[in-house]
Design a protein around this motif. Structure first.
Motif, mmCIF file in Angstrom:
data_model
loop_
_atom_site.group_PDB
_atom_site.id
_atom_site.type_symbol
_atom_site.label_atom_id
_atom_site.label_comp_id
_atom_site.label_asym_id
_atom_site.label_seq_id
_atom_site.Cartn_x
_atom_site.Cartn_y
_atom_site.Cartn_z
ATOM 1 N N ASN A 229 82.289 27.739 -37.630
ATOM 2 C CA ASN A 229 83.055 27.172 -36.384
ATOM 3 C C ASN A 229 83.146 28.653 -35.654
ATOM 4 N N TYR B 219 82.849 25.173 -31.655
ATOM 5 C CA TYR B 219 81.638 24.444 -32.057
ATOM 6 C C TYR B 219 81.522 24.693 -33.424
ATOM 7 N N ARG C 15 71.571 30.319 -35.125
ATOM 8 C CA ARG C 15 72.963 30.413 -34.809
ATOM 9 C C ARG C 15 73.842 30.240 -35.777
ATOM 10 N N ASP D 210 88.280 30.164 -36.622
ATOM 11 C CA ASP D 210 87.412 30.339 -35.749
ATOM 12 C C ASP D 210 87.424 31.844 -35.286
#
Length: 738
Positions: free
Chosen positions: A444, A448, A486, A565
């Protein structure tokens, strides 16, 4: 644009503003403002067709303007009332306020304790005030600031609620600011920083803060001169005391609570006296003004250990402070390339690792830093196999870019560590019993989320001709801008906070190059990251935190309630919502990322040297500026900054014409393997070692084959490599000793 603007308005646009279609439900009415000549208030009024059929008598028509003003005022009052209904509540409604929702899960009492713990531990060597929203009723004693008179209690209200920001009360050792210069005859190179010296971040912020319209160019000059990096080349004249930002703490001063302070205020965590019944009834909500995260309960009281004892470096029994270990952390996934290779070379070229000495002396006043390179052996979502550690070292041994750092000469300063996500998360006591509830959405970043479970299920039901190593879950490294890993980037956002909280030290992104010794940054014991270019947000490409700190406990508990996050923008919200930004100092990006503002069209009227308009200029220097890299060399590259962040570009080689580790005969095996790979040959390590002839490969090269105008990336790579080959000293004039 308002109609009163001095700029001309196109007639067609003006007519659109004036005209009112017959079928519209509203129309614009320009109402004169009483007492303000030649100004009218534009109001939307109902435009129902039946209204236009009635004849308005003249007496009523004259009062129309007044009625419309009253209607507009009534509408404004009702709007304010509807909005203000929810402003005072600690938990915001779903639609208010606009923007990012709150992230706060700690009460004010815990925020006070976090501030008090960090200050008492010497982690706030700053004269900046504590925000009044924290609600401290008395100034906490600060052992990291020199002694100063106590702040008069009249600044605080009788009920214990401050009326303004609260200053900390310095009770620590005296500071002596240093004039660092090269002394004859040793003026060819700058001197090493004084062991145990400290950077005064208040002075750095004074000269470098973008919010105060300070230029990166001017900031770097202050950093150069104040740090003694202008060896024998000083052209400035005049007294420069204001540019001295490095100091030493005197060891013969003791840290003690000043006399005359009430007993309840001498406690490291001051406790307010119990309110009387009348005060209790009149007191505000203790968490008033704080915006709690929606849908969660307040966190239980944070359990903190006893504060650490702040000790000047000169008073330590050993130059290495056990509470402040000098560890550089870096995270890497995928095949070892020239990017971590250059980061490690720049570390050896700039930091005081003692490789310029035959043996590191036991009584050395210098604390040698260590570089811990954390290797994630497979894709970010994969589970390491039982033989992962031995496999990792076998792969490092076979990698031309990694093998040189396994040499015994570097064993005390460069260490490869195996990353295991489960093991690392279990090592954080604040979340070890709860993080598994989020393991399906563990990746996270900024909201996203890449759900590993969902991706795996969908991929099993779909057929695709796409190669497995091109899938987002199976990538190990970024081979191009379109094939970006990513998942590993998201994992690294979390990994950096885990590493500095578990072990202490400083985390660096792998696209970082050291430019000078970090001694005085280690001396400053507070936590820091740096500014996200023009925005007042964090960039955690450089992150310093203290091991097991109260700030770290806060961040992990807050992140757990916000989906784990750790994107820097989200961390910026955590500290802003809790008024803890002062405990994670946002340093100017000039110190670590000097080109960033220029790449975003800021300060181009007075850019620093070199002048990059985009980060790609580092790898492909524009032709009109291509004389600078070879003419100026390392000393002309953002001199004064502590490091340079080139922002990704993992797929671009630093030196395309010599894209191999060029470290001389001592590491010729790796060089041969890399050269063979560039030629498309599959040569094994054992085959190269078995060769009887050990010819110097460098003799095969001719200067005509080299690129005429070398780029900045190539010049820096070749500079660091020549130091390892023993052909030049490091930036401080020290020669490597094998």
């Amino acid at each position: 644009m308002p109609l009163s603007s001095s700029l001309p308005t196109h007639s067609a646009v003006y007519e659109k503003l004036k005209q009112n279609p017959q079928g519209a439900w509203t129309k614009q009415v320009f109402v004169p403002l009483p007492g303000i000549p030649n100004r009218r208030l534009r109001v939307l009024a109902p435009n129902l067709p039946p209204w236009r059929q009635f004849h308005v008598p003249k007496p009523i028509g004259r009062k129309r303007n007044l009625l419309l003003i009253c209607f507009a005022c009534f509408a404004m009052v009702m709007t304010v009332m509807l909005v203000s209904r929810n402003v005072g509540t600690p938990e915001w409604p779903e639609s208010w306020p606009p923007g990012d929702p709150p992230t706060l899960v700690f009460r004010r009492e815990d925020l006070q304790r976090i501030w008090q713990w960090e200050v008492a531990s010497g982690h706030y060597p700053s004269r900046r005030s504590i925000p009044k929203m924290i609600g401290l009723s008395s100034p906490p004693s600060n052992p990291a600031l020199p002694k100063q008179p106590r702040i008069p209690p009249s600044r605080y209200s009788e009920l214990g609620t401050p009326s303004a920001d609260v200053d900390t009360l310095g009770v620590g050792p005296k500071r002596v600011y240093l004039d660092i210069q090269s002394l004859p005859p040793n003026v060819a190179y700058p001197p090493r920083p004084v062991p145990g010296s400290v950077a005064d971040m208040d002075i750095i912020m004074k000269h470098c803060d973008f919010s105060e319209n300070k230029y990166v160019r001017d900031c770097l000059e202050v950093l150069r001169l104040g740090g003694g990096l202008d060896n024998g080349q000083r052209t400035r004249r005049g007294k420069m005391d204001d540019w001295k930002y490095i100091y030493m703490e005197q060891a013969n001063t003791t840290v003690e609570i000043p006399s005359g302070i009430p007993e309840e205020e001498q406690h490291p965590f001051p406790v307010r006296r119990p309110p009387t019944p009348g005060e209790a009834e009149a007191a505000e909500d203790p968490d008033a003004g704080l915006s709690k995260k929606r849908g969660v309960e307040w966190e239980p009281q944070l359990v903190l250990p006893s504060p650490l004892k702040h000790t000047p470096s000169a008073a330590l029994p050993h130059p290495c402070d056990t509470d402040n270990p000098r560890l550089f952390h870096m995270f890497w996934t995928g095949p070892f390339t020239d990017k971590p290779y250059l980061a490690l070379l720049s570390f050896l070229y700039t930091q005081n690792t003692h490789i310029h000495l035959e043996v590191s002396p036991e009584n050395s006043p210098v604390c040698r830093p260590e570089f811990w390179l954390w290797i994630n052996p497979g894709p970010a979502a994969a589970v390491p196999n039982p033989n992962a550690l031995s496999d990792m070292f076998e792969q490092l041994k076979l990698s031309p870019w990694a093998a040189p750092f396994l040499h015994p000469r570097f064993k005390d300063v460069i260490k490869f560590k195996l990353w295991n996500t489960t093991e690392q998360l279990d090592g954080i006591p604040e979340i070890k019993n709860e993080w598994r509830a989020l393991q399906d959405s563990l990746f996270n970043s900024g909201g996203y989320v890449i759900s590993v479970k969902q991706k795996e299920e969908s991929s099993s039901n779909e057929t695709s001709t796409k190669k497995a190593d091109d899938d987002i879950l199976n990538r190990t490294g970024s081979s191009s801008a379109s094939a970006y890993d990513r998942l590993s980037v998201i994992l690294s956002d979390m990994a950096r906070f885990i590493l500095v909280h578990r072990f202490g030290g400083i985390y660096l992104d792998a696209d970082t190059i050291f430019l000078r010794d970090w001694e005085e940054l280690w001396g400053w014991k507070g936590a820091f990251a740096y500014r996200w270019s023009r925005l007042e947000k964090y960039n955690t490409a450089v992150l310093r935190m203290n091991k097991g700190s109260a700030l770290g406990s806060f961040l992990f508990r807050t992140a757990l309630k916000n989906g784990l996050d750790f994107h820097p923008m989200t961390v910026s919200r955590y500290t802003a919502d809790s008024h803890l930004e002062g405990l994670l100092l946002r340093l100017p990006d000039a110190l670590f990322d000097s080109a960033w503002l220029n790449t975003e069209y800021y300060q181009r009227d007075r850019p620093p040297q070199p002048y990059f308009t985009e980060f790609a200029d580092f790898f492909e220097t524009p032709q009109q500026n291509s004389a600078a890299p070879q003419s100026l060399g390392f000393n002309g590259f953002f001199k004064g900054a502590y490091s340079y962040h080139f922002h990704n570009f993992w797929w671009k080689p630093f030196d395309p014409t010599r894209n191999w580790p060029d470290l001389g005969p001592r590491f010729s095996v790796g060089e041969r393997m890399a050269r063979a790979a560039l030629e498309g040959k599959n040569v094994s390590f054992s085959a190269v070692v078995a060769e009887e002839q050990n010819q110097d490969i460098g003799e095969e090269d001719t200067v005509e084959e080299d690129k005429r105008d070398l780029d900045w990336a190539a010049v820096l790579k070749r500079t660091f490599e020549s130091y390892i080959r023993g052909e030049r000293p490091n930036m401080y004039g020290e020669w490597i000793r094998w």
